[in-house]
Design a protein around this motif. Structure first.
Motif, mmCIF file in Angstrom:
data_model
loop_
_atom_site.group_PDB
_atom_site.id
_atom_site.type_symbol
_atom_site.label_atom_id
_atom_site.label_comp_id
_atom_site.label_asym_id
_atom_site.label_seq_id
_atom_site.Cartn_x
_atom_site.Cartn_y
_atom_site.Cartn_z
ATOM 1 N N ASN A 1 76.462 51.477 44.583
ATOM 2 C CA ASN A 1 75.945 50.920 45.835
ATOM 3 C C ASN A 1 76.787 49.734 46.294
ATOM 4 O O ASN A 1 77.067 49.574 47.495
ATOM 5 N N SER A 2 77.217 48.918 45.337
ATOM 6 C CA SER A 2 78.079 47.780 45.696
ATOM 7 C C SER A 2 79.423 48.245 46.223
ATOM 8 O O SER A 2 80.017 47.607 47.103
ATOM 9 N N SER A 3 79.926 49.378 45.693
ATOM 10 C CA SER A 3 81.236 49.862 46.120
ATOM 11 C C SER A 3 81.223 50.409 47.542
ATOM 12 O O SER A 3 82.264 50.438 48.195
ATOM 13 N N VAL A 4 80.061 50.885 48.031
ATOM 14 C CA VAL A 4 79.991 51.451 49.385
ATOM 15 C C VAL A 4 79.339 50.499 50.377
ATOM 16 O O VAL A 4 79.214 50.836 51.562
ATOM 17 N N SER A 5 78.914 49.324 49.908
ATOM 18 C CA SER A 5 78.255 48.394 50.818
ATOM 19 C C SER A 5 79.296 47.723 51.716
ATOM 20 O O SER A 5 80.499 47.739 51.439
ATOM 21 N N LEU A 6 78.824 47.133 52.797
ATOM 22 C CA LEU A 6 79.719 46.464 53.741
ATOM 23 C C LEU A 6 80.352 45.248 53.093
ATOM 24 O O LEU A 6 79.674 44.467 52.419
ATOM 25 N N LYS A 7 81.644 45.099 53.266
ATOM 26 C CA LYS A 7 82.361 43.935 52.744
ATOM 27 C C LYS A 7 82.561 42.935 53.874
ATOM 28 O O LYS A 7 83.347 43.162 54.796
ATOM 29 N N GLU A 8 81.775 41.858 53.824
ATOM 30 C CA GLU A 8 81.873 40.854 54.872
ATOM 31 C C GLU A 8 83.100 39.984 54.665
ATOM 32 O O GLU A 8 83.431 39.607 53.539
#
Length: 416
Positions: free
Chosen positions: A408-415
């Protein structure tokens, strides 16, 4: 000009109650002490009751002889093996059905979730019937129903015998579906690399070689794709990589199969049952299908909710660029919907894994059937068995949550 400074007050015990700086800490310390006292009382009460019953608390029973058979095993096991080894067999059987169930449930959930949003009235309603039908009936009933169908409507092995058999095998006489299970061809190697002995169990070197080749092929394929992305970002033209990636993915594993001398060992009817091949018990198949279809209904609703959470302007913008509807769903909608889908998906995976404990209803020997069933009844170590079983489920659930949270962290938005 005169400056007034307040002298710091000396600490007094009454400040633990009346001073807001210490009051919350005081309450937490007393709550912790109360909880520890309750745990100590429960442990002491349990030990005293065990002593009255003539029992102690230890896990030495795991090294004693099990004395019972397990029909579906992934490692070597006989009734002369220990209860500890029987527990390991149960853990592996749980992981097997959980892995198969999560994989199939995900495929079903994604397909049904997308099809339920179809503009085709019949397809959308059929998906609605499937979802409402499965998720509103207890999963235990589905498990028993699938098991009853597989055992009552399939032929016995003797139906395949004789000059005029009443049943026949499928796929060029290589697959048999019977009331005792389904038999598939088994991959065998004429030039096998042997096994790696890890004392407690053995791992096939052939399997390790296959996994190594597949991992290397996937890594090289990813490197080719990354290079193509880099060229596209720099020049605006994406180089053709389909044939290269296809060759990298297929040719190495085909070459390894040729080197190892792959051939298929077909199941044959000998005596009262089929011998050889891969045997899947009806209990495993029934449990797998029931858990996958039941959980897939919930995942489908998660997928539908995730897709509907994406602004309609996204698909309209993609369509305005001339992208076909299928690629809009694959390249625009689903990648964004994953951020909404994955958190509830973790809960569904955990539910499926824990629901696999219902396997005892159809005689599948998972953790509940081994350490929480026969072993507990034979040894009388109900407290140790239950605590061990709870600890195993806890570890499995935490590992699933950890893996899914990393994804989930790998596909989450990177601000930025």
């Amino acid at each position: 000009m005169t400056t007034l400074t307040e002298e710091p007050r000396a600490f007094r015990l009454s400040m633990l109650i009346y001073d807001t700086r210490y009051r919350s800490m005081t309450i937490q310390v007393f709550a912790l002490l109360g909880f520890l006292a309750l745990v100590a009382w429960l442990v002491n009460n349990t030990v005293e009751n065990l002593a009255i019953a003539g029992k102690d608390f230890n896990f030495s029973f795991l090294s004693s002889r099990a004395g019972y058979d397990i029909s579906q095993v992934l490692i070597e096991y006989t009734n002369d093996s220990t209860h500890g080894r029987a527990t390991v067999v149960g853990i592996l059987n749980t992981l097997l059905v959980a892995s198969l169930g999560c994989l199939l449930a995900t495929v079903i959930g994604v397909l049904v979730g997308v099809l339920r949003l179809s503009k085709n009235w019949l397809v959308a309603r059929l998906m609605t019937v499937y979802i409402e039908g499965f998720r509103n009936v207890p999963v235990l009933l589905w498990i028993i129903a699938f098991f009853a169908v597989l055992t009552e409507l399939t032929p016995a092995p003797n139906a395949f015998r004789g000059d005029n058999p009443t049943a026949s095998m499928f796929l060029w006489d290589s697959m048999a579906v019977t009331n005792r299970g389904t038999y598939f061809p088994e991959p065998l190697f004429a030039r096998s690399l042997g096994n790696l002995d890890l004392y407690y169990f053995k791992i096939s070197n052939d399997l390790l070689a296959i996994l190594a080749v597949l991992f290397a092929s996937a890594w090289i394929s990813a490197r080719i794709k990354r290079h193509a992305d880099k060229v596209q970002n720099a020049t605006g033209v994406r180089p053709a990589t389909f044939l290269q990636r296809l060759a990298v993915s297929i040719l190495p594993i085909v070459a390894l199969m040729f080197i190892l001398g792959l051939y298929l060992g077909k199941p044959e009817l000998k005596g009262f049952n089929f011998q050889g091949g891969v045997h899947l018990l009806n209990s495993l198949i029934a449990l797998w299908l029931a858990l996958a279809l039941y959980t897939g209904a919930f995942i489908a609703e998660n997928v539908r909710a995730g897709i509907m959470a994406i602004s309609k302007g996204q698909s309209e913008a993609a369509a305005a660029l001339g992208i076909r509807p299928g690629r809009v769903m694959k390249l625009v909608i689903l990648p964004q919907a994953l951020r909404v889908i994955i958190p509830p998906l973790i809960s569904q995976y955990l539910n499926l894994t824990k629901n696999s404990s219902l396997a005892i209803a159809v005689g599948y020997m998972d953790i509940k059937g081994t350490i929480g069933g026969i072993t507990m009844n034979q040894t009388g170590r109900e407290l140790e068995s239950m605590l061990l079983m709870m600890f195993i489920y806890l570890v499995i659930s935490l590992l699933i949550s950890l893996a899914m949270n990393i994804y989930n962290s790998s596909v989450s938005l990177k601000e930025r």
